[in-house]
Design a protein around this motif. Structure first.
Motif, short mmCIF file in Angstrom:
data_model
loop_
_atom_site.label_atom_id
_atom_site.label_comp_id
_atom_site.label_asym_id
_atom_site.label_seq_id
_atom_site.Cartn_x
_atom_site.Cartn_y
_atom_site.Cartn_z
N GLY A 1 2.08 6.71 -7.07
CA GLY A 1 1.14 7.70 -7.58
C GLY A 1 1.58 9.13 -7.39
O GLY A 1 0.92 10.06 -7.85
N SER A 2 2.70 9.35 -6.74
CA SER A 2 3.20 10.71 -6.46
C SER A 2 4.24 11.11 -7.50
O SER A 2 5.20 10.38 -7.75
CB SER A 2 3.82 10.77 -5.07
N ALA A 3 4.05 12.29 -8.08
CA ALA A 3 5.01 12.80 -9.06
C ALA A 3 6.37 13.05 -8.41
O ALA A 3 7.42 12.86 -9.04
CB ALA A 3 4.48 14.08 -9.70
N ARG B 1 0.83 -1.21 0.00
CA ARG B 1 0.00 0.00 0.00
C ARG B 1 0.86 1.26 0.00
O ARG B 1 0.57 2.21 -0.72
CB ARG B 1 -0.94 -0.01 1.21
N VAL B 2 1.93 1.28 0.80
CA VAL B 2 2.83 2.45 0.81
C VAL B 2 3.46 2.62 -0.57
O VAL B 2 3.55 3.73 -1.11
CB VAL B 2 3.91 2.32 1.91
N SER B 3 3.88 1.51 -1.17
CA SER B 3 4.47 1.57 -2.51
C SER B 3 3.48 2.14 -3.52
O SER B 3 3.86 2.97 -4.37
CB SER B 3 4.92 0.17 -2.94
N GLU B 4 2.22 1.72 -3.44
CA GLU B 4 1.20 2.24 -4.36
C GLU B 4 1.02 3.75 -4.20
O GLU B 4 0.90 4.47 -5.19
CB GLU B 4 -0.14 1.54 -4.11
N VAL B 5 0.98 4.21 -2.95
CA VAL B 5 0.82 5.65 -2.70
C VAL B 5 2.00 6.42 -3.27
O VAL B 5 1.83 7.45 -3.92
CB VAL B 5 0.65 5.92 -1.18
N LEU B 6 3.21 5.91 -3.03
CA LEU B 6 4.40 6.60 -3.54
C LEU B 6 4.47 6.57 -5.06
O LEU B 6 4.86 7.57 -5.69
CB LEU B 6 5.67 5.98 -2.94
N LEU C 1 7.53 11.67 -5.35
CA LEU C 1 8.07 10.61 -4.50
C LEU C 1 8.07 9.23 -5.15
O LEU C 1 8.42 8.24 -4.51
CB LEU C 1 7.30 10.55 -3.19
N GLY C 2 7.67 9.13 -6.40
CA GLY C 2 7.56 7.85 -7.09
C GLY C 2 8.80 7.00 -7.04
O GLY C 2 8.72 5.77 -6.93
N GLU C 3 9.97 7.62 -7.09
CA GLU C 3 11.22 6.86 -7.10
C GLU C 3 11.46 6.08 -5.80
O GLU C 3 12.22 5.13 -5.77
CB GLU C 3 12.41 7.77 -7.38
N PHE C 4 10.79 6.47 -4.72
CA PHE C 4 10.97 5.78 -3.44
C PHE C 4 10.10 4.53 -3.31
O PHE C 4 10.28 3.75 -2.39
CB PHE C 4 10.65 6.73 -2.27
N SER C 5 9.18 4.34 -4.23
CA SER C 5 8.27 3.19 -4.12
C SER C 5 9.01 1.85 -4.16
O SER C 5 8.61 0.90 -3.51
CB SER C 5 7.20 3.24 -5.20
N ALA C 6 10.10 1.79 -4.88
CA ALA C 6 10.86 0.53 -5.01
C ALA C 6 11.41 0.06 -3.66
O ALA C 6 11.56 -1.15 -3.44
CB ALA C 6 11.99 0.70 -6.01
#
Length: 119
Positions: A54-56, A47-52, A58-63
């Motif tokens: 979707g962020s212009a 869920r945290v990865s999905e939220v990140l 913070l997207g790179e932190f999703s991994a």
């Protein structure tokens, strides 16, 4: 390392093994009161990865959150979702948030979540 609360570790382990997100818990940690539902770590990370993602900004932190949770040891953290930090009669954020709390940092806890009202 301090001895972890055996009951709290058992609750976290049941949440992890059952892949359930229905256990409500309220904890005191570092002076903050956090109330909400526990989630299995893998579900929380997803869920945290999905939220990140979707962020212009913070997207790179999703991994970072795509790394699988460790299954070979007892849980050391509680993973809250739909959770709030209680401050007086207000819950922050109003919509609920995602919190990770080290079990060793919990100084008090109770089963269930606290409601709050400004009435």
């Amino acid at each position: 390392m301090p001895k972890l609360d055996e009951l709290l570790v058992a609750i976290a382990a049941l949440v992890e093994s059952g892949q359930s997100n229905q256990m409500s818990l309220t904890v005191v940690t570092s002076g903050a009161v956090i109330t909400g539902r526990l989630a299995p770590e893998a579900m929380w990370r997803q869920r945290v990865s999905e939220v990140l993602t979707g962020s212009a900004d913070l997207g790179e932190f999703s991994a970072v959150f795509d790394t699988p949770a460790r299954k070979d040891e007892p849980p050391r953290h509680l993973h809250f979702h739909v959770a709030r930090i209680l401050q007086g009669t207000v819950g922050i954020p109003e919509t609920g948030g995602m919190y990770r709390v080290a079990i060793e940092d919990v100084s008090a806890w109770t089963v269930g979540d606290f409601s709050y009202s400004d009435h």
